[in-house]
Design a protein around this motif. Structure first.
Motif, mmCIF file in Angstrom:
data_model
loop_
_atom_site.group_PDB
_atom_site.id
_atom_site.type_symbol
_atom_site.label_atom_id
_atom_site.label_comp_id
_atom_site.label_asym_id
_atom_site.label_seq_id
_atom_site.Cartn_x
_atom_site.Cartn_y
_atom_site.Cartn_z
ATOM 1 N N PHE A 353 0.824 -1.210 0.000
ATOM 2 C CA PHE A 353 0.000 0.000 0.000
ATOM 3 C C PHE A 353 0.858 1.260 0.000
ATOM 4 O O PHE A 353 0.481 2.279 -0.579
ATOM 5 N N GLU A 354 2.016 1.209 0.648
ATOM 6 C CA GLU A 354 2.852 2.401 0.825
ATOM 7 C C GLU A 354 3.351 2.961 -0.498
ATOM 8 O O GLU A 354 3.454 4.173 -0.652
ATOM 9 N N PHE A 355 3.677 2.069 -1.462
ATOM 10 C CA PHE A 355 4.208 2.572 -2.727
ATOM 11 C C PHE A 355 3.268 2.315 -3.904
ATOM 12 O O PHE A 355 3.649 2.544 -5.049
ATOM 13 N N GLN A 356 2.058 1.831 -3.643
ATOM 14 C CA GLN A 356 1.066 1.645 -4.695
ATOM 15 C C GLN A 356 -0.291 2.170 -4.209
ATOM 16 O O GLN A 356 -1.169 1.405 -3.801
ATOM 17 N N PRO A 357 -0.485 3.483 -4.229
ATOM 18 C CA PRO A 357 -1.747 4.056 -3.712
ATOM 19 C C PRO A 357 -2.980 3.616 -4.489
ATOM 20 O O PRO A 357 -4.045 3.463 -3.911
ATOM 21 N N GLU A 358 -2.850 3.396 -5.800
ATOM 22 C CA GLU A 358 -3.989 2.951 -6.592
ATOM 23 C C GLU A 358 -4.411 1.542 -6.180
ATOM 24 O O GLU A 358 -5.608 1.234 -6.100
ATOM 25 N N PHE A 359 -3.413 0.701 -5.919
ATOM 26 C CA PHE A 359 -3.697 -0.658 -5.433
ATOM 27 C C PHE A 359 -4.421 -0.602 -4.094
ATOM 28 O O PHE A 359 -5.376 -1.344 -3.856
ATOM 29 N N LYS A 360 -3.999 0.303 -3.220
ATOM 30 C CA LYS A 360 -4.646 0.459 -1.911
ATOM 31 C C LYS A 360 -6.097 0.896 -2.074
ATOM 32 O O LYS A 360 -6.998 0.394 -1.391
ATOM 33 N N ARG A 361 -6.329 1.836 -2.995
ATOM 34 C CA ARG A 361 -7.686 2.348 -3.199
ATOM 35 C C ARG A 361 -8.619 1.248 -3.700
ATOM 36 O O ARG A 361 -9.729 1.073 -3.187
ATOM 37 N N GLU A 362 -8.178 0.483 -4.695
ATOM 38 C CA GLU A 362 -9.010 -0.580 -5.252
ATOM 39 C C GLU A 362 -9.279 -1.675 -4.213
ATOM 40 O O GLU A 362 -10.391 -2.207 -4.125
ATOM 41 N N TYR A 363 -8.255 -2.019 -3.450
ATOM 42 C CA TYR A 363 -8.412 -3.055 -2.422
ATOM 43 C C TYR A 363 -9.432 -2.599 -1.384
ATOM 44 O O TYR A 363 -10.314 -3.373 -0.961
ATOM 45 N N ASN A 364 -9.339 -1.344 -0.979
ATOM 46 C CA ASN A 364 -10.242 -0.822 0.039
ATOM 47 C C ASN A 364 -11.675 -0.752 -0.478
ATOM 48 O O ASN A 364 -12.626 -1.039 0.263
ATOM 49 N N HIS A 397 -5.324 -11.985 -0.441
ATOM 50 C CA HIS A 397 -4.473 -11.200 -1.325
ATOM 51 C C HIS A 397 -5.302 -10.797 -2.532
ATOM 52 O O HIS A 397 -6.438 -11.257 -2.712
ATOM 53 N N ALA A 398 -4.733 -9.958 -3.387
ATOM 54 C CA ALA A 398 -5.475 -9.429 -4.535
ATOM 55 C C ALA A 398 -5.069 -10.128 -5.814
ATOM 56 O O ALA A 398 -3.909 -10.512 -5.997
ATOM 57 N N VAL A 399 -6.042 -10.313 -6.697
ATOM 58 C CA VAL A 399 -5.800 -10.789 -8.055
ATOM 59 C C VAL A 399 -6.261 -9.682 -8.991
ATOM 60 O O VAL A 399 -7.423 -9.262 -8.944
ATOM 61 N N THR A 407 -14.777 -5.395 -12.503
ATOM 62 C CA THR A 407 -13.885 -5.291 -11.352
ATOM 63 C C THR A 407 -12.489 -5.754 -11.739
ATOM 64 O O THR A 407 -12.278 -6.944 -12.000
ATOM 65 N N LYS A 408 -11.527 -4.832 -11.776
ATOM 66 C CA LYS A 408 -10.157 -5.198 -12.158
ATOM 67 C C LYS A 408 -9.417 -5.878 -11.019
ATOM 68 O O LYS A 408 -8.522 -6.667 -11.243
ATOM 69 N N LEU A 409 -9.771 -5.546 -9.791
ATOM 70 C CA LEU A 409 -9.114 -6.144 -8.632
ATOM 71 C C LEU A 409 -10.131 -6.947 -7.831
ATOM 72 O O LEU A 409 -11.199 -6.443 -7.490
ATOM 73 N N ARG A 410 -9.784 -8.170 -7.546
ATOM 74 C CA ARG A 410 -10.612 -9.026 -6.705
ATOM 75 C C ARG A 410 -9.761 -9.553 -5.559
ATOM 76 O O ARG A 410 -8.595 -9.882 -5.754
ATOM 77 N N VAL A 411 -10.350 -9.636 -4.402
ATOM 78 C CA VAL A 411 -9.660 -10.173 -3.233
ATOM 79 C C VAL A 411 -9.973 -11.660 -3.136
ATOM 80 O O VAL A 411 -11.138 -12.075 -3.182
ATOM 81 N N VAL A 412 -8.925 -12.470 -3.024
ATOM 82 C CA VAL A 412 -9.057 -13.918 -2.958
ATOM 83 C C VAL A 412 -8.653 -14.375 -1.561
ATOM 84 O O VAL A 412 -7.635 -13.929 -1.019
ATOM 85 N N PHE A 413 -9.442 -15.263 -0.985
ATOM 86 C CA PHE A 413 -9.208 -15.749 0.378
ATOM 87 C C PHE A 413 -8.600 -17.147 0.325
ATOM 88 O O PHE A 413 -9.049 -18.003 -0.430
ATOM 89 N N ASP A 414 -7.561 -17.347 1.127
ATOM 90 C CA ASP A 414 -6.750 -18.565 1.079
ATOM 91 C C ASP A 414 -7.148 -19.507 2.210
ATOM 92 O O ASP A 414 -6.680 -19.371 3.342
ATOM 93 N N PHE A 479 -8.898 -3.477 8.186
ATOM 94 C CA PHE A 479 -8.850 -2.199 8.881
ATOM 95 C C PHE A 479 -10.244 -1.569 8.965
ATOM 96 O O PHE A 479 -11.084 -1.778 8.096
ATOM 97 N N ASP A 480 -10.435 -0.771 9.987
ATOM 98 C CA ASP A 480 -11.637 0.058 10.037
ATOM 99 C C ASP A 480 -11.299 1.436 9.480
ATOM 100 O O ASP A 480 -10.212 1.656 8.923
ATOM 101 N N GLU A 481 -12.201 2.380 9.613
ATOM 102 C CA GLU A 481 -11.994 3.720 9.056
ATOM 103 C C GLU A 481 -10.840 4.453 9.728
ATOM 104 O O GLU A 481 -10.282 5.396 9.152
#
Length: 591
Positions: A353-364, A397-399, A407-414, A479-481
């Motif tokens: 998340f620290e160096f990929q803000p777009e990834f953080k936004r989509e994941y959230n 993790h994200a796919v 939806t370009k980003l999907r969260v997958v549960f292991d 995380f919460d808000e």
């Protein structure tokens, strides 16, 4: 030995219960093999399984029956065949490649043992994809074409990671280097196991970097010429021939060169006599059997249990949604502590998340949608502390799929992540039968229609609830808000859990069955023309296709989007769905 004596011996010798090699445990074993005893499949060696006697009896009976059938067939057809296996023992030369067992630092600071090949002929350091996955290291962009002899391309690297290496007998970092990620590095080294006879140079050296250098093993890392000279230290010992050399390195002593005293056992198959006849009837029968469509596969005992469990526990809430229970296998070991692995995976996501803000936004956005749709809920503080065997934390993790129009980003549960006992949630669940339609048949029927149309069920896996008593096995950390880590649990069927596909497909068919007399053709298409959540069907005319589309979407709407408050589908629900289907309806006339 008895099974108990074998297990006791392996424990005293500190051997891995899975591969029977030293210096690691079954939890961190890199071997992908599992127990071959039926209905076990646990991560331990077959010889250490209490049910190994059943396997031996089954194999003996199977071998005897096969031999009897072959003898009977040969007698009946006057076929005489004799194959003799002649084991020979010979001495030959083996080329020893320098290998070492090292400690590689993971993201959390712990260490994982890996086997490395020290290769001065490699221009770069390489690491296998499997090793990077176990280390959980973040990778950077790095694409190189790897070539070997005759300039033959061996593959393209999949990024770059930084490796921190220490000797196997301590945790002091001695080498830090960048390594390119490749799918598979080499075959097993050495190619076969050999005995060490009269290798006197081993008596005059210190601790070996790889004490099992004479046993075949997979290579996790290749250390190339970029670090080769930095690994060497003063000290070298040769044998009497001068061709087998022990060299001191920062990882310990490595052994390389030519070894002439290796003993090899080969088996030569000699055909003494062979006479056969061509049976035209048998040949024709085999031809028809090969061309014949296979009948449906018979269900195993565990699959029958899953089917019976689904039918006996399936319920519906006031809003009409189906509620399923997870089918646990009580014969498997219990779950252990799983929160630590989930927390480590979350820390890796935070670093990204620290160096990929777009990834953080989509994941959230994806996770917030889960909360907004009430597909997951926060675990009350008084329920967080629970017996580890009665709850399970799913790492996620994200796919990313760039070509997706939705939806370009999907969260997958292991659900296959091992807990502290080495058992995952999927290990504890029974495997349901494959109730998905054959794609070949679906495609052929789709091509037979003059007017064809397609569709899919939106968020199919999340349209079926999991019973509240089983939701603690679907916990996650997020995380919460206020960016505080909170404990949540998923309320719906989760993609990644062993029985998820069976549950949602069977639930969709259950939603259609009550309407067999009213809309027989629509119910038949729902049963036969779906492949997971994709619907491929059609009709002879456009009017028939439109009518069939409306009937099918109406029935699926009952499953997919019932209001949980009213308890009954309203005209608004049907109208909204009908307009959505009409706007996405596409028809074509076959040539």
């Amino acid at each position: 030995m008895s099974v108990e004596d074998r297990r006791s011996l392996a424990q005293k010798a500190k051997l891995c219960f899975n591969c029977l090699r030293p210096f690691h445990c079954a939890k961190s074993c890199s071997s992908k093999t599992v127990c071959r005893v039926p209905d076990c499949k646990q991560r331990h060696h077959t010889l250490l399984c209490p049910g190994v006697k059943k396997l031996e009896r089954a194999e003996n009976n199977s071998s005897a029956s096969v031999a009897t059938e072959k003898i009977a067939e040969n007698v009946e057809k006057n076929i005489t065949a004799l194959m003799v296996e002649l084991p020979t023992r010979e001495h030959h030369t083996i080329s020893l490649l320098p290998t070492a067992v090292v400690n590689v630092q993971k993201v959390d600071g712990s260490f994982l043992q890996a086997k490395v090949l020290i290769d001065s002929g490699s221009q770069a350091t390489l690491v296998s994809e499997e090793c990077v996955r176990k280390l959980e290291l973040p990778r950077r962009n790095g694409k190189l074409v790897v070539s070997g002899l005759s300039e033959k391309e061996l593959g393209t690297t999949r990024g770059v990671v930084t490796l921190q290496l220490a000797p196997r007998f301590n945790s002091v970092i001695v080498i830090s280097t960048n390594a390119y990620v490749l799918g598979k590095l080499t075959s097993t080294i050495p190619s076969q196991k050999f005995k060490l006879r009269n290798m006197k140079l081993l008596e005059n050296i210190g601790e070996l970097a790889d004490p099992m250098f004479n046993r075949p093993a997979s290579i996790d890392i290749i250390l190339g010429s970029d670090v080769f000279l930095a690994l060497l230290e003063g000290g070298q010992v040769k044998d009497e021939s001068g061709l087998t050399v022990a060299q001191r390195t920062v990882f310990g002593w490595i052994v390389a060169g030519r070894y002439d005293e290796a003993e090899n056992i080969r088996s030569n198959h000699a055909i003494i006599n062979l006479h056969t006849e061509v049976d035209l009837n048998r040949t024709l029968r085999l031809f028809w059997e090969q061309e014949e469509l296979h009948n449906s596969q018979q269900l195993t005992l565990s699959e029958i249990k899953v089917v019976d469990h689904f039918k006996s526990t399936l319920t519906r809430d006031q809003g009409g949604r189906f509620i399923v229970r997870l089918p646990f296998d009580d014969s498997k070991p219990p779950l252990g502590e799983s929160m630590t692995a989930a927390r480590k995976r979350l820390k890796m996501i935070m670093k990204r998340f620290e160096f990929q803000p777009e990834f953080k936004r989509e994941y959230n956005i994806f996770m917030q949608e889960y909360l907004k749709l009430n597909h997951m809920e926060e675990v009350p503080p008084e329920e967080i502390e629970k017996d580890a065997a009665k709850c399970y934390y799913l790492p996620h993790h994200a796919v990313i799929k760039e070509g997706s129009s939705t939806t370009k980003l999907r969260v997958v549960f292991d659900a296959s992540s091992a807990s502290s006992t080495g058992v995952s949630l999927n290990d504890r669940l029974l495997a349901g039968p494959n109730n998905n339609n054959d794609l070949w048949g679906v495609s052929l029927r789709f091509r037979s229609h003059r007017v064809a149309f397609t569709g899919d069920v939106a968020k199919m896996y999340r349209q079926v609830w999991v019973h509240k008593e089983d939701r603690d096995y679907q916990r996650i950390l997020w995380f919460d808000e206020e960016a505080q880590v909170k404990h949540y649990r998923l309320r719906t069927v989760t993609y990644g859990i062993k029985t998820a596909s069976y549950h949602v497909i069977e639930s969709m068919r259950e939603a259609a069955r009550p309407y067999e007399k009213i809309y027989p053709e629509a119910v038949n298409r729902i049963t036969t023309d779906f492949y997971v959540d994709d619907f491929l069907s059609g009709a002879d005319t456009e009017n028939e296709a439109m009518q069939l589309k409306d009937q099918v979407s109406l029935r699926i709407w009952v499953l997919r989007d019932l209001s949980s408050e009213s308890g009954r589908p309203t005209a608004k629900h049907f109208y909204r769905n009908q307009r959505r289907c009409q706007s996405s309806f596409r028809s074509r006339k076959n040539r």
